[in-house]
Design a protein around this motif. Structure first.
Motif, PDB file in Angstrom:
ATOM      1  N   HIS A 265      20.613   2.929 -11.075  1.00 21.29           N
ATOM      2  CA  HIS A 265      21.469   2.490 -12.177  1.00 21.29           C
ATOM      3  C   HIS A 265      20.675   2.677 -13.467  1.00 21.29           C
ATOM      4  CE1 HIS A 265      24.368   0.870  -9.381  1.00 21.29           C
ATOM      5  NE2 HIS A 265      23.389   0.244  -8.748  1.00 21.29           N
TER       6      HIS A 265
ATOM      7  N   ASP B   2      25.259   3.966 -16.628  1.00 12.07           N
ATOM      8  CA  ASP B   2      26.052   2.792 -16.271  1.00 12.07           C
ATOM      9  C   ASP B   2      26.501   2.035 -17.508  1.00 12.07           C
ATOM     10  OD1 ASP B   2      25.384   1.856 -13.049  1.00 12.07           O
ATOM     11  OD2 ASP B   2      24.142   3.399 -13.968  1.00 12.07           O
TER      12      ASP B   2
ATOM     13  N   VAL C  50      22.426  -8.801 -13.320  1.00  9.13           N
ATOM     14  CA  VAL C  50      21.448  -7.775 -13.706  1.00  9.13           C
ATOM     15  C   VAL C  50      20.317  -8.513 -14.396  1.00  9.13           C
ATOM     16  CG1 VAL C  50      20.995  -5.720 -15.104  1.00  9.13           C
ATOM     17  CG2 VAL C  50      23.244  -6.017 -14.034  1.00  9.13           C
TER      18      VAL C  50
ATOM     19  N   LYS D 260      20.922  -6.782  -9.701  1.00 11.24           N
ATOM     20  CA  LYS D 260      20.247  -5.499  -9.931  1.00 11.24           C
ATOM     21  C   LYS D 260      19.091  -5.700 -10.902  1.00 11.24           C
ATOM     22  CE  LYS D 260      23.670  -3.750  -7.570  1.00 11.24           C
ATOM     23  NZ  LYS D 260      23.495  -3.408  -6.142  1.00 11.24           N
TER      24      LYS D 260
ATOM     25  N   LEU E 251      27.993  -0.693 -11.198  1.00 12.64           N
ATOM     26  CA  LEU E 251      26.802  -1.373 -10.703  1.00 12.64           C
ATOM     27  C   LEU E 251      26.910  -1.774  -9.233  1.00 12.64           C
ATOM     28  CD1 LEU E 251      26.154  -3.652 -13.810  1.00 12.64           C
ATOM     29  CD2 LEU E 251      24.719  -1.738 -13.074  1.00 12.64           C
TER      30      LEU E 251
END
Length: 453
Positions: free
Chosen positions: A9, A53, A241, A274, A434
């Motif tokens: 990503h 992304d 994230v 992530k 994602l």
């Protein structure tokens, strides 16, 4: 080690003329980029064409620093640039797929405002919004909000814990199909599908309801940028994230394992979060060309600016310390703890002087700097990804627009050739890019839990 079956990503972390502290002085940079909407439109469209992304805009609600001489020589202290949510709203109209992420502080905002603004951005963009949650590291922000001093680190994070719960609760004010808009019946929304939050806590009293329908993504993606112990604890419970900074492979792998290992305590799976460290690539078609690009901007670092940057990031006054001498011991401060620790460790490990250290951080401010060909940089990113030190990277072009052009023209094709990055978007929302699930409305989630019990 077996190759991962997922792909990278990538975020395009945009700063007006580039991330390097001297970027605005470089011939390739646009000196007035911070207030040029056309500049940002072009960057967003280049990043989208490269299938990033997301684009990410950082923010601070003060000018960073009190040294007017240093401030007047830099364009990297939130001086002379747009407020990010306003800018992302503009960019949502000239892009179709790329995610749109901006910073908003939990210390100098109220939950209702943040919930309303990011829900609106999610609707404007068709489900592409993300909120980067920070607690603010600069005490000068307090002075713009009726406070004489910054909240203590622990209190900022306690406030943030409650803040994010209120925001996500407000996003669930309405069920997804609440707005029937039945002209014949004269019914705009179904009152049974409106849920008043009625929150009362230590830091906030927020009744609700929010006056924006549930966002297309259910909740805009929640990003978090702190890497202190308190920051990791908050991320493990709430973030989807995490933007972070690790320079070595060893540190990156340790951080990744630490944060991912905390998720199960909150009933979460490793893929629910992530991890995307910052990475600043200086790219060339040859290594000598890449090195020349690096050297050309390093030569533009003004000593006053470099020293001031280091003082701000360490949280100490370096007056009286020789630039060729060692970095002094740094007492604990009320600012950003994780970045301070990273820089002190770097200085001790490599025996850097004050000048050495400020030149080292002048570009990426403690993030990972890479200098080389697309193959060299792809090798480094792939190694960190496949060693489980990252799920992707927040790419920090040193100079804009040319740094992003280099990434799009050189690095992205190399990553695609290796099967490490997408060639087309598979979805339309940031969550889809994602690989994050759309959160169910909390009423339905509670019902499902009760049924399972």
């Amino acid at each position: 080690m077996a190759r991962r079956d997922d792909t990278l990503h990538l975020g395009a972390f945009l700063y007006p003329g580039g991330h390097h502290v001297a970027a605005w002085r470089h011939p390739d940079a646009k000196a007035d980029a911070g207030i040029d909407p056309g500049h940002y439109r072009r960057l967003a469209q280049v990043a989208e064409a490269a299938k990033f992304d997301l684009i990410f805009l950082a923010d601070g609600v003060s000018i960073r620093g009190d040294d007017i001489d240093a401030l007047s020589r830099t364009a990297t202290r939130y001086v002379g640039q747009f407020e990010p949510l306003t800018l992302l709203s503009h960019l949502s109209a000239v892009t179709e797929r790329i995610g749109l992420v901006a910073t908003a502080s939990t210390t100098y905002n109220e939950p209702f405002h943040v919930a309303r603004k990011f829900a609106s951005l999610d609707h404007l963009s068709g489900g592409r919004a993300g909120w980067n949650l920070v607690t603010s590291a600069d005490e000068r922000e307090a002075w713009n909000f009726g406070r004489d001093a910054h909240l203590a680190h622990a209190r900022r994070y306690a406030r943030a814990e409650e803040f994010v719960d209120v925001v996500t609760g407000l996003w669930d004010t309405y069920e997804d199909d609440a707005f029937v808009r039945d002209k014949g019946e004269g019914l705009f929304f179904d009152p049974d599908k409106l849920h008043v939050l009625g929150h009362r806590g230590e830091h906030f009293s927020v009744r609700g309801p929010l006056n924006v329908p549930r966002p297309p993504q259910g909740h805009p993606v929640v990003v978090q940028a702190g890497s202190s112990e308190a920051g990791k604890a908050l991320a493990a419970r709430t973030a989807e994230v995490i933007f972070t900074a690790q320079v070595t492979l060893e540190d990156a792998v340790a951080f990744y394992a630490d944060v991912k290992g905390r998720l199960s305590r909150h009933g979460r799976a490793p893929d629910d979060l992530k991890i995307m460290p910052g990475a600043m690539p200086f790219l060339g078609r040859t290594r000598s060309e890449a090195q020349a690009k690096y050297d050309s901007v390093q030569a533009l670092v003004h000593p006053v600016v470099g020293r001031s940057l280091l003082e701000r990031m360490l949280g100490i006054d370096l007056t009286g310390y020789p630039e060729d001498g060692p970095v002094p011991d740094v007492p604990e401060t009320n600012g950003g703890k994780s970045r301070q620790a990273l820089l002190v460790t770097l200085a001790r490990r490599e025996n850097l002087s004050i000048r050495d250290l400020y030149l080292r951080i002048a570009g990426a401010r403690g993030h990972w700097t890479l200098v080389g060909t697309a193959e060299d940089v792809a090798d480094a990113l792939q190694e960190r990804f496949e060693a489980y030190g990252a799920d992707g990277f927040n790419i920090m072009p040193p100079i804009l627009p040319t740094g992003l052009d280099d990434v799009a023209a050189l690095l992205i094709p190399e990553l695609q050739r290796r099967g490490l990055f997408r060639t087309e978007y598979a979805g339309r929302t940031l969550r889809e890019h994602l690989g994050l699930a759309r959160p169910p409305h909390r009423v339905h989630a509670a019902s499902a839990r009760e049924a399972a019990e």
